[in-house]
Every structure is written in structure tokens, then in C-alpha cells.
Motif scaffolding. Structure first.
Motif, short mmCIF file in Angstrom:
data_model
loop_
_atom_site.label_atom_id
_atom_site.label_comp_id
_atom_site.label_asym_id
_atom_site.label_seq_id
_atom_site.Cartn_x
_atom_site.Cartn_y
_atom_site.Cartn_z
N LEU A 157 13.87 40.49 14.81
CA LEU A 157 14.50 39.01 15.01
C LEU A 157 13.49 38.17 14.71
N ALA A 158 12.29 38.71 14.26
CA ALA A 158 11.31 37.86 13.69
C ALA A 158 10.25 38.70 12.79
N LEU A 159 10.25 38.29 11.55
CA LEU A 159 9.30 39.32 10.70
C LEU A 159 8.54 38.52 9.65
N PHE A 160 7.21 38.54 9.75
CA PHE A 160 6.42 37.83 8.80
C PHE A 160 5.56 38.66 8.02
N THR A 161 5.06 38.17 6.73
CA THR A 161 4.23 38.88 6.14
C THR A 161 3.18 38.05 5.54
N ALA A 187 8.17 43.54 3.67
CA ALA A 187 9.07 43.32 4.76
C ALA A 187 10.14 44.59 4.92
N ASP A 188 10.62 44.80 3.75
CA ASP A 188 11.71 45.91 3.91
C ASP A 188 11.12 47.31 4.31
N LEU A 189 9.95 47.48 3.81
CA LEU A 189 9.48 48.75 3.97
C LEU A 189 9.01 48.89 5.45
N ALA A 190 8.65 47.70 6.15
CA ALA A 190 8.21 47.75 7.68
C ALA A 190 9.57 47.91 8.38
#
Length: 341
Positions: A157-161, A187-190
Motif C-alpha cells: 500500500l506504500a512502497l519507496f526506494t 521495487a518489483d523485486l521487493a
């Protein structure tokens, strides 16, 4: 006692690995009667993620790159490792709670020679609680960060790099300076890894991009809020803690892009880190040329007490910290980080 004093449902936010493990392993008692709100997760998963060995095994199981590692059970195992390993290597405390009670090393420790390893290992006891890990050369690597919140379905729901520009001690310590940088591949890997293991809640990941093979290698999985989480905020004003609070209280989490180019600075350690990095000539190619904004770790104009507290506490512990670094460097030919892994 805290639940009784507050008297209404309260969101639990772990700030270290031990707290995350404690919550996961006592979910029924903590949730009884609606006392506390927190993401429900497989009982043993946070302990496994907080364990360096457990994390390495999960990476192997799910095809996620991580540094090569060994898990010695005796001094004889360490002697065998020292005879064949490629140095330098990195030593870390293996389990979350052990690092508090009986730490083998004072944080992540780079060891330059077999002789240095054998000398340090003499103090580790009959069953050394360490992981010995491949060292990824700083000249051919970049340090990246992922902060995110995943709901009950392991959906972000929240993803930051972001990219770590400097750390203290250099290249092996806590973040001193970092930037928000868009990295869709990371981001996709995580997100895929979290979905595979079924984790829910807040995460703070440390990865190192190895230019030699083009892989992001997972170094640390922190199943909790990270110290620099306020660096990461969306254009709609959402960070991982706000996302978690909104989700657990039944409200929608507003969507929004991350604030690319925003910078995080830890005032008391970034200056010595800057000097060290300039001397070494190391740079981070993905760091923006100019920050779009700055988040300071200690200084806030509406409340100066944290800054003054940091200054007061920094003098004594700082001297002890430098002394410990000197001792470790002298004995093991490496650089230690004295913050928790």
C-alpha cells in the motif's frame, strides 16, 4: 498495563527486530479484546527474517540474490573457513536477541585477513553466533534501501526506494545521507519476495547492487519501521507508518508517487562520513545532483529537545564508539559498525 491505561484499540509499531518478533509470537494475547492493532503474520516469520541465517535460507529458497555465507558452529569450522575463504569477509551476529545478550561482534565487521578472523574468533566461545559473509567491494557496488507497508494480502500500500550515499562507519554502518530515487526494478523485486514469503506489515530492506553481476543482493531484512522512514513520503503525504495506521483502522491509504530527489541527513555523523568518502574518492552514480528537499534526523524547529539530547549523549558514547572501532580494526583488520544489524 499500557492497554488498560490507554483504554481503546492502539496500533503497535515495532521499532527493532526484537519488538517485531515479540509481537508476532504473542499475537493472541496482544490482540485479545481488541487491545492492540497490528498486522497478523505467520508466527515464526519475523524471527526467521531477523536471523541472518534464516534470511539467507529464505533468499536461497525463493531465488533472491544474497551474498555467499557460512554459519560456523565451532572454532574448527572457522579455521576451515579461514583456510579457503576469499578475504576480506564480513562477520555479523546471527540472531536478533543474541546481539543484545551475547554479541560476538560489535555490529557488522569487515575482516581483512585469515589471521584477523582467527584472532577475533577466539572470543566467540564454543558455539560462535556469527554469520561469515562474502564482502561486496564498495568500488563495484551501490547501497539501496526499500521501505514499504504490506497489507493482509501482502500487497504494497506504500512502497519507496532510495539510494544510500554515505554511512558511518564508512560503507558498513548506519545511514548518514540518502536520497529517494525511483527504481522500478528494485521495487518489483521487493514486492515479489514479500508476496512469496507472505509477510504483512512494515519493512526496511538493505540491498547492495553488485555491478560485477548486475544483481541486487539482499543484506538485511528488518521486519519493522526503519530509522530513516521519514525520508520516504508520497506526494499525498503518506509514509509507511501512516499507511499502516490507516489500513489497520479500516481507512483507505491514498495513492501517490514518492518524493523523488528528497534527501535525508543525520547531522551528527554525516560530516565525518563526508570527509571519509571524499578521501576515498567514492561516489554514488544514482544520487541526484540537487536535492528537492531535506529531512533532518534531529533538528526540528518546532521541537529542539531531540537535537540537544543528541548533542548531550554524543560526547561520551562517541568516544567509546571510536575506541571500539580502533580496537576492532587493530585486531581484525576491519571496520566495525556499532549500530544493530
Amino acid at each position: 498495563r499500557i492497554a488498560r491505561r490507554i483504554g481503546r484499540p492502539t496500533v503497535l509499531i515495532p521499532t527493532d527486530e526484537e519488538a517485531a518478533v515479540l509481537i508476532a509470537e504473542h499475537q493472541e494475547q496482544l490482540a485479545d479484546g481488541g487491545k492492540f492493532l497490528f498486522p497478523r503474520v505467520e508466527r515464526d516469520l519475523p524471527r526467521r527474517l531477523a536471523s541472518k541465517q534464516g534470511l539467507h535460507e529464505l533468499c536461497v529458497e525463493h531465488g533472491v540474490a544474497s551474498p555467499a555465507a557460512a554459519f560456523p558452529e565451532s572454532y574448527a569450522d572457522i579455521e576451515e573457513f579461514a583456510a579457503s575463504a576469499r578475504f576480506p569477509v564480513v562477520a555479523k551476529n546471527r540472531e536478533a536477541f543474541t546481539r543484545r545478550k551475547q554479541p560476538a561482534v560489535n555490529g557488522t565487521t569487515k575482516i581483512a585477513t585469515p589471521e584477523g578472523l582467527l584472532e577475533l574468533a577466539r572470543d566467540w566461545g564454543e558455539q560462535p553466533g556469527v554469520i561469515l559473509q562474502e564482502y561486496l567491494p564498495r568500488e563495484q557496488a551501490e547501497d539501496w534501501i526499500v521501505h514499504a507497508y504490506f497489507d493482509a494480502d501482502s500487497t504494497p500500500l506504500a512502497l519507496f526506494t532510495g539510494v544510500k550515499v554515505r554511512s558511518w562507519p564508512p560503507h558498513a554502518g548506519m545511514t548518514a545521507n540518502a536520497y529517494v530515487v525511483d527504481n522500478p526494478e528494485l521495487a518489483d523485486l521487493a514486492a515479489r519476495f514479500i508476496k512469496q514469503i507472505g509477510f504483512t506489515g512494515v519493512i526496511d530492506l538493505d540491498l547492495r547492487f553488485d555491478r560485477r553481476d548486475g544483481q541486487y543482493k539482499l543484506l538485511d531484512f528488518n521486519p519493522r519501521m526503519g530509522a530513516q522512514f521519514r525520508l520516504f513520503e508520497s506526494e499525498s503525504g503518506i509514509d509507511v507508518v501512516r499507511a499502516m495506521h490507516l489500513d489497520l483502522t479500516g481507512r483507505a491509504v491514498p495513492e501517490g508517487e514518492q518524493r523523488a530527489g528528497h534527501r535525508y541527513v543525520v547531522e551528527n555523523i554525516d560530516l565525518p562520513a563526508l570527509i571519509a568518502y571524499r578521501r576515498s574518492g567514492y561516489t554514488t552514480p544514482h544520487a541526484p545532483a540537487r536535492a528537492t528537499g531535506t529531512e533532518l534526523a534531529w533538528l526540528a524547529t518546532d521541537d529542539l529537545r531531540p537535537l540537544f539530547t543528541m548533542l548531550a549523549r554524543f560526547v561520551g558514547p562517541g568516544a567509546r564508539h571510536l575506541h571500539q572501532l580502533w580496537r576492532t580494526n587493530r585486531r581484525g583488520g576491519g571496520t566495525a559498525r556499532t549500530t544493530p544489524e
